[in-house]
Scaffold this motif. Structure first.
Motif, PDB file in Angstrom:
ATOM      1  N   LEU A 150       0.837  -1.199   0.000  1.00 35.93           N
ATOM      2  CA  LEU A 150       0.000   0.000   0.000  1.00 35.93           C
ATOM      3  C   LEU A 150       0.874   1.252   0.000  1.00 35.93           C
ATOM      4  N   LYS A 151       1.228   1.705  -1.187  1.00 35.36           N
ATOM      5  CA  LYS A 151       2.082   2.878  -1.325  1.00 35.36           C
ATOM      6  C   LYS A 151       1.282   4.148  -1.055  1.00 35.36           C
ATOM      7  N   PRO A 152       1.905   5.186  -0.484  1.00 31.84           N
ATOM      8  CA  PRO A 152       1.202   6.449  -0.244  1.00 31.84           C
ATOM      9  C   PRO A 152       0.554   6.993  -1.519  1.00 31.84           C
ATOM     10  N   GLU A 153      -0.579   7.622  -1.368  1.00 29.65           N
ATOM     11  CA  GLU A 153      -1.372   8.256  -2.444  1.00 29.65           C
ATOM     12  C   GLU A 153      -2.283   7.295  -3.200  1.00 29.65           C
ATOM     13  N   GLY A 154      -2.031   6.000  -3.127  1.00 31.44           N
ATOM     14  CA  GLY A 154      -2.841   5.068  -3.907  1.00 31.44           C
ATOM     15  C   GLY A 154      -4.295   5.011  -3.491  1.00 31.44           C
ATOM     16  N   GLY A 155      -4.565   5.301  -2.198  1.00 33.66           N
ATOM     17  CA  GLY A 155      -5.931   5.238  -1.701  1.00 33.66           C
ATOM     18  C   GLY A 155      -6.882   6.200  -2.387  1.00 33.66           C
ATOM     19  N   LYS A 156      -6.346   7.188  -3.086  1.00 33.65           N
ATOM     20  CA  LYS A 156      -7.194   8.133  -3.816  1.00 33.65           C
ATOM     21  C   LYS A 156      -7.999   7.438  -4.913  1.00 33.65           C
ATOM     22  N   GLN A 157      -7.546   6.259  -5.312  1.00 34.96           N
ATOM     23  CA  GLN A 157      -8.223   5.529  -6.395  1.00 34.96           C
ATOM     24  C   GLN A 157      -9.208   4.490  -5.856  1.00 34.96           C
ATOM     25  N   ALA A 158      -9.591   4.596  -4.589  1.00 30.86           N
ATOM     26  CA  ALA A 158     -10.422   3.565  -3.957  1.00 30.86           C
ATOM     27  C   ALA A 158     -11.736   3.334  -4.696  1.00 30.86           C
TER      28      ALA A 158
END
Length: 320
Positions: A150-158
């Protein structure tokens, strides 16, 4: 305490509570999430089709349930922010310290739904339940596996991940998955399934025919050979006030190929049935005038905890 209701909001113009765009767009997103869930979970799709085939029943949804990780922007807010832009509001929070999990449930925006409105096209919008695993409370070994992917910033694409059914991160290896299972089935499930729906709940109280009674739902699926979860020893899970009734069908196993080429049968998503009874203060309202706000709202800690324990134990019970 029961949530208070502003009954006047039921007559609001069609799109009045949608801040971020149209109601049609929101419904299309939810429809895509549903289609992805049905594509990935053959047993749940079979159940979904069976309900509609009996008495030509029309389905509406009580809630959609998602699992997330509370780490680097991948947690509850990664999904809730999108839905709150479209008028969803936080209805309540629950905590499960034993499992290192917390969740929020979101109530849908106020929209007009005709008496025969159903499905995600023209029926009531589902409540949303979004859980997050408190990754910082896991062992360092488990944290290391999760943070590796879980790389930083990836959660924006949830929300995009939920609609497509694709992982934002790379697939883990089978060894990493099985290492996580030892400590947290939730963590292992979420790392391989991502933002795909963990389960959906059918609104039994909105069905019209035989399935409108949750006892019939239970009997029908038992008689037809489906495995139902025993929650605290009981298949029918009842809230303390007796107004919230739940039956959960056990997850099936689906074959998943891991990054190291190993293929294993892994617990998939499940499907649930929820019946919300009419609140005592509305017992004299004629049945054909009953609306959602007349019924028991929200989730209950005890119910949710029992269901979580029963579903989290499925993988371990079947692999030991």
């Amino acid at each position: 305490a029961q949530r208070s209701y502003n009954m006047g909001t039921l007559d609001l113009p069609h799109a009045s509570s949608f801040k971020g765009g149209s109601e049609t767009f929101l419904r299309d997103v939810l429809e895509s999430i549903l289609k992805t869930y049905l594509r990935k979970n053959p047993m749940a799709k079979t159940v979904w089709e069976l309900v509609q085939s009996v008495d030509n029943e029309k389905i509406s949804y009580d809630h959609f349930f998602f699992r997330t990780f509370k780490v680097d922007g991948y947690g509850i807010e990664s999904l809730s922010s999108f839905f709150m832009d479209y008028g969803y509001k936080i209805g309540g929070r629950l905590e499960f310290p034993k499992n290192k999990v917390q969740l929020v449930w979101l109530s849908p925006p106020d929209i007009h739904v005709s008496g025969d409105g159903h499905g995600l096209g023209n029926g009531p919008l589902p409540r949303l339940v979004i859980a997050e695993l408190l990754v910082d409370e896991l062992s360092l070994e488990s944290q290391e596996i999760i943070r590796k992917y879980l790389k930083p910033e990836g959660g924006k694409q949830a929300i995009l991940s939920s609609t497509l059914g694709s992982l934002i991160w790379e697939k883990p290896t089978s060894a990493e998955f099985n290492q996580l299972v030892k400590e947290s089935e939730y963590a292992a499930w979420a790392l391989i399934h991502g933002y795909t729906l963990n389960h959906l709940a059918v609104a039994v109280h909105r069905l019209k025919h035989r399935f409108s009674d949750i006892n019939y739902v239970q009997e029908y699926f038992q008689e037809n050979g489906f495995k139902l979860n025993k929650v605290g020893g009981d298949i029918l899970n009842e809230s303390e006030d007796g107004l919230l009734l739940q039956v959960t069908l056990a997850s099936e196993k689906v074959a998943i190929e891991f990054a190291d080429g190993v293929t294993e049968p892994i617990t998939a998503s499940f499907i649930e049935f929820v019946q919300r009874l009419v609140l005592p203060q509305f017992k004299d309202v004629p049945i054909d005038e009953i609306k959602e706000f007349h019924r028991r709202e929200g989730l209950e800690q005890a119910n949710a905890n029992r269901i979580m324990q029963s579903t989290l134990s499925q993988h371990k019970n079947e692999t030991n």
